[in-house]
Design a protein around this motif. Structure first.
Motif, short mmCIF file in Angstrom:
data_model
loop_
_atom_site.label_atom_id
_atom_site.label_comp_id
_atom_site.label_asym_id
_atom_site.label_seq_id
_atom_site.Cartn_x
_atom_site.Cartn_y
_atom_site.Cartn_z
N GLN A 42 0.81 -1.21 0.00
CA GLN A 42 0.00 0.00 0.00
C GLN A 42 0.85 1.27 0.00
OE1 GLN A 42 -2.97 -0.09 3.07
NE2 GLN A 42 -4.07 -1.82 2.16
N TRP A 43 2.10 1.16 0.48
CA TRP A 43 3.01 2.31 0.49
C TRP A 43 4.38 1.87 0.02
CZ3 TRP A 43 1.35 7.20 1.70
CH2 TRP A 43 0.09 7.29 2.30
N THR A 44 5.13 2.78 -0.63
CA THR A 44 6.48 2.45 -1.07
C THR A 44 7.32 3.72 -1.10
OG1 THR A 44 7.77 1.31 -2.77
CG2 THR A 44 6.06 2.81 -3.54
N MET A 45 8.64 3.55 -1.22
CA MET A 45 9.55 4.68 -1.32
C MET A 45 9.94 4.86 -2.78
SD MET A 45 9.95 5.94 1.69
CE MET A 45 11.33 7.04 1.34
N LEU A 46 9.84 6.07 -3.29
CA LEU A 46 10.30 6.41 -4.62
C LEU A 46 11.29 7.55 -4.46
CD1 LEU A 46 10.04 5.75 -7.61
CD2 LEU A 46 8.28 7.49 -7.79
N GLY A 47 12.58 7.23 -4.70
CA GLY A 47 13.62 8.19 -4.38
C GLY A 47 13.69 8.35 -2.86
N ASP A 48 13.56 9.59 -2.36
CA ASP A 48 13.60 9.82 -0.92
C ASP A 48 12.22 10.16 -0.37
OD1 ASP A 48 13.32 12.22 -2.15
OD2 ASP A 48 14.91 13.26 -1.04
N LYS A 49 11.16 9.86 -1.14
CA LYS A 49 9.81 10.18 -0.72
C LYS A 49 8.97 8.91 -0.59
CE LYS A 49 9.69 14.78 -2.86
NZ LYS A 49 8.98 15.66 -3.84
N GLU A 50 8.11 8.90 0.43
CA GLU A 50 7.16 7.80 0.58
C GLU A 50 5.87 8.18 -0.15
OE1 GLU A 50 5.81 4.88 4.17
OE2 GLU A 50 5.37 7.02 4.45
N ILE A 51 5.43 7.29 -1.04
CA ILE A 51 4.20 7.56 -1.77
C ILE A 51 3.27 6.36 -1.64
CG2 ILE A 51 5.37 9.05 -3.43
CD1 ILE A 51 5.12 6.82 -5.48
N SER A 52 1.98 6.60 -1.82
CA SER A 52 1.00 5.52 -1.73
C SER A 52 0.93 4.74 -3.03
CB SER A 52 -0.38 6.09 -1.40
OG SER A 52 -0.88 6.81 -2.52
N ALA A 53 0.33 3.55 -2.97
CA ALA A 53 0.15 2.75 -4.18
C ALA A 53 -0.69 3.51 -5.20
CB ALA A 53 -0.51 1.42 -3.82
N GLY A 54 -1.68 4.24 -4.71
CA GLY A 54 -2.52 5.02 -5.61
C GLY A 54 -1.75 6.13 -6.30
N GLN A 55 -0.83 6.78 -5.57
CA GLN A 55 -0.02 7.84 -6.18
C GLN A 55 0.91 7.29 -7.26
OE1 GLN A 55 1.54 9.27 -2.39
NE2 GLN A 55 0.61 11.27 -2.75
N LEU A 56 1.53 6.13 -6.98
CA LEU A 56 2.39 5.50 -7.97
C LEU A 56 1.57 5.11 -9.19
CD1 LEU A 56 5.15 4.43 -8.82
CD2 LEU A 56 4.60 2.28 -7.69
N ALA A 57 0.37 4.57 -8.96
CA ALA A 57 -0.50 4.18 -10.07
C ALA A 57 -0.86 5.40 -10.92
CB ALA A 57 -1.76 3.51 -9.54
N THR A 58 -1.13 6.53 -10.28
CA THR A 58 -1.46 7.75 -11.02
C THR A 58 -0.29 8.18 -11.89
OG1 THR A 58 -2.98 8.48 -9.29
CG2 THR A 58 -2.13 10.17 -10.78
N ARG A 59 0.94 8.10 -11.35
CA ARG A 59 2.12 8.49 -12.12
C ARG A 59 2.32 7.57 -13.32
NH1 ARG A 59 7.31 10.19 -8.62
NH2 ARG A 59 7.95 10.65 -10.75
N LEU A 60 1.85 6.34 -13.24
CA LEU A 60 2.00 5.41 -14.35
C LEU A 60 0.73 5.27 -15.18
CD1 LEU A 60 4.25 2.66 -12.74
CD2 LEU A 60 4.84 4.24 -14.55
N GLY A 61 -0.15 6.27 -15.11
CA GLY A 61 -1.25 6.32 -16.06
C GLY A 61 -2.57 5.76 -15.60
N PHE A 62 -2.78 5.56 -14.29
CA PHE A 62 -4.07 5.13 -13.76
C PHE A 62 -4.63 6.22 -12.85
CE2 PHE A 62 -1.87 1.03 -14.53
CZ PHE A 62 -2.80 0.43 -15.37
N PRO A 63 -5.31 7.21 -13.42
CA PRO A 63 -5.91 8.25 -12.58
C PRO A 63 -7.03 7.66 -11.72
CG PRO A 63 -6.64 8.46 -14.85
CD PRO A 63 -5.58 7.41 -14.85
N GLY A 64 -7.53 8.47 -10.79
CA GLY A 64 -8.48 7.97 -9.78
C GLY A 64 -9.59 7.10 -10.32
N GLY A 65 -10.31 7.56 -11.35
CA GLY A 65 -11.43 6.78 -11.86
C GLY A 65 -11.00 5.47 -12.49
#
Length: 625
Positions: A391-414
């Protein structure tokens, strides 16, 4: 230039989605147009409307000469060839042999696209289409269309199933062999290098509209960023990525002569505050802390396929030491063993000889070309399939949620609420990548990661990889991606060896061209000198018989080459300042023809001097390696 086809206020709606919304555009003779946009955005529909295969809801489509005027040929993604045809029938039709054999353009198509498919040892031109693979049939369909040579050529993803060599050939053929009075080409593609090498104009299909830009991909990126800046657009995620992409295009070795020549003043203004896309030193040190000294070693490894007498050796006594933080791109001919090399690294293939050594703290994530691993999630929502990993992971030096990572890879909220079974091929690929990244590997192995991904998603993926610390190995036919995310390229040339490419993909293409034209004895000599790379030291190891990997450059030559590079870089910097000042002076003297002509002559002299210095820098850089 005459107008071959024009669309006036064309609209088309599928269900509740407006695919084309009041679109007006035209194709002129001599145009080479690249079409870009997100998957499902309407690119293929636009081509089908132009080809007359899809009727629009409203608007008018006008062709030169009316319905019986120009010939339009289209390569669709689902081309079907009669399996009972021979290659000769499928590609050449009823053309007499003396006609096609005497036409250099047709011979170029046969050699460039069908060299291996129509080889005499597999039946030649009289072999049947039916037993050919999907990729081979795709090449046959493309060759059939290029041989027929319609006035308006429409290509939907023509680079699919082409290797690096094939993409380079196609770009050259469309740009130099095909253009004649009365011809034009429109091609949908996600291959950014191909866009730059082929296109004179770029169309972006987005939200039912089609926006036109001059030039290929790099010029399109500049124009988009400039358009956003002039419009005062707030820098959101997408525009930030566009600026970052532009920054990468403008940075790097001064002698990247394959990059288009931008307006330096505009480009520098756009990227003035943009940070470097990747700090290699910082990433390497972080990766070393996570990985330790040992990552993956292949020592004297051999792998064969098939049974005697048809056994073929894909890896022949290969020694390769993968170092912490290395970023490696791998190219090679189809069937040379690239995927086999990756499986040897991961331990998923049986070795005929040699051994694989893995560090104690290594955590590998392997993206294969298959998406079957998602079959068990068919009824799950996308976000559930992602959170199944973490549900959570580190990207670089920041902790982001699975949903945030999904958004960055082309899966917006809906879209995160969609069922996995309803995803397109590109979206399934994105979901695969998202799940892999959430496992927090420190060694990432990607086999053709660009399959089915559109340009926007590719840019997002590259952005994620820029901030990811670890060891990266990528196999791809997308040379833009290889140059973008990898610091070093290796090649498999089909002789069982792994060869380092100090000159990158351009060197690979030169080696392939030399291999194709050399005599058998020269081929044997080249094969015996193929070397295996040693990642940890940055050098190369020789073949088992002691043959050196490449010509040894003595220390004195290296020192002179480095001095030359430093000198040229200073000269290039001064020339860049002069060029910028000249652009400014030309803007001030825009109403004075005499002064403008004098400044233009000075600018041309500066540009000529810069290009000469760039070539000199490149020669020195190849010595340094």
């Amino acid at each position: 230039m005459a107008n071959l086809i024009s669309l006036e206020r064309v609209s088309l709606v599928f269900g509740t989605s407006s695919v084309l919304d009041d679109v007006s555009l035209g194709v002129l003779t001599g145009d080479r147009i690249g079409v870009v946009g997100v998957n499902g955005g309407g690119k293929s529909t636009l081509l089908r409307v132009m080809a007359g295969l899809q009727e629009a809801d409203s608007g008018r489509i006008t062709k030169q000469g009316g319905d019986d005027g120009i010939r339009i040929g289209m390569l669709a993604q689902d081309d079907a060839l009669d399996p009972d045809w021979t290659i000769r029938e499928a590609v050449l039709g009823d053309l007499p042999e003396h006609v096609w054999a005497g036409d250099p353009r047709i011979r170029d198509v046969l050699t460039g696209l069908l060299g291996g498919i129509a080889a005499e040892n597999v039946g030649g031109l009289d072999s049947l289409v039916g037993p050919k693979s999907g990729g081979e049939r795709r090449r046959l369909a493309l060759a059939r269309l290029l041989v027929s040579d319609p006035e308006l050529l429409l290509l939907d993803e023509p680079t699919n199933h082409l290797d690096v060599e094939g993409v380079a050939w196609l770009a050259d053929h469309l740009a130099t062999k095909r253009p004649r009075p009365g011809n034009a080409t429109v091609a949908i593609t996600h291959d950014r290098w191909f866009l730059d090498a082929y296109a004179t104009n770029t169309w972006e299909v987005e939200g039912g509209a089609v926006s036109a830009f001059e030039g290929g991909y790099a010029a399109y990126v500049l124009a988009k960023a400039e358009r956003d800046r002039l419009a005062g657009v707030v820098a959101d995620r997408r525009s930030n990525l566009m600026r970052k992409e532009l920054a990468w295009l403008r940075r790097g070795a001064p002698a990247r002569t394959s990059k288009p020549k931008f307006r330096i003043d505009a480009a520098n203004a756009l990227i003035a505050d943009e940070p470097a896309p990747r700090n290699s030193v910082e990433l390497a040190s972080f990766a070393s802390r996570r990985l330790g000294k040992d990552v993956l070693d292949l020592e004297d490894v051999s792998v064969s396929v098939g049974e005697p007498p048809h056994e073929r050796r894909l890896l022949d006594h290969v020694t390769w030491r993968l170092a912490p933080g290395e970023r490696i791109g791998i190219v090679g001919v189809n069937g040379a063993g690239k995927s086999t090399l990756l499986r040897a690294l991961t331990g998923d293939v049986a070795l005929d000889g040699g051994r694989r050594k893995i560090g104690k703290t290594v955590a590998i994530a392997h993206l294969t070309q298959e998406v079957r691993e998602l079959e068990r999630f068919e009824q799950w929502r996308v976000i559930e399939a992602i959170e199944d990993v973490k549900q959570w992971t580190m990207l670089g030096d920041k902790e982001i949620s699975a949903g945030q990572l999904a958004t960055r890879l082309g899966f917006p909220g809906g879209r995160q609420q969609s069922r996995v079974g309803d995803l397109s091929g590109g979206e399934r690929r994105r979901l695969q990548l998202t799940r892999l990244l959430l496992t927090e590997p420190n060694v990432l192995i990607l086999d053709e990661p660009t399959n089915d991904l559109d340009i926007e998603t590719l840019t997002s993926l590259e952005d994620v990889l820029d901030g990811w610390a670890g060891t990266l190995v990528v196999v791809s036919h997308d040379r833009y991606l290889l140059e973008r995310v990898a610091d070093k390229q290796l090649a498999l040339l089909g002789d069982g060896k792994v060869r380092e490419l100090p000159g990158g993909v351009e060197e690979y293409l030169r080696l392939r061209a030399a291999h194709a034209t050399s005599a058998p004895s020269a081929k044997g000599a080249a094969a015996s000198s193929a070397a295996t790379p040693s990642g940890s030291s940055g050098g190369t190891t020789g073949a088992p018989d002691g043959t050196p990997a490449r010509e040894v450059v003595n220390p004195a030559q290296l020192r002179e080459a480095r001095k030359a590079m430093a000198r040229i870089e200073k000269q290039l910097s001064r020339l860049a300042d002069r060029e910028e000042r000249l652009h400014g002076d030309m803007a001030e003297k825009a109403t004075d023809p005499a002064a403008l002509a004098d400044l233009s002559a000075k600018l041309q002299a500066v540009v000529a001097e810069r290009e000469e210095l760039e070539l000199e820098w490149l020669e020195a850089a190849e010595l340094v390696g």
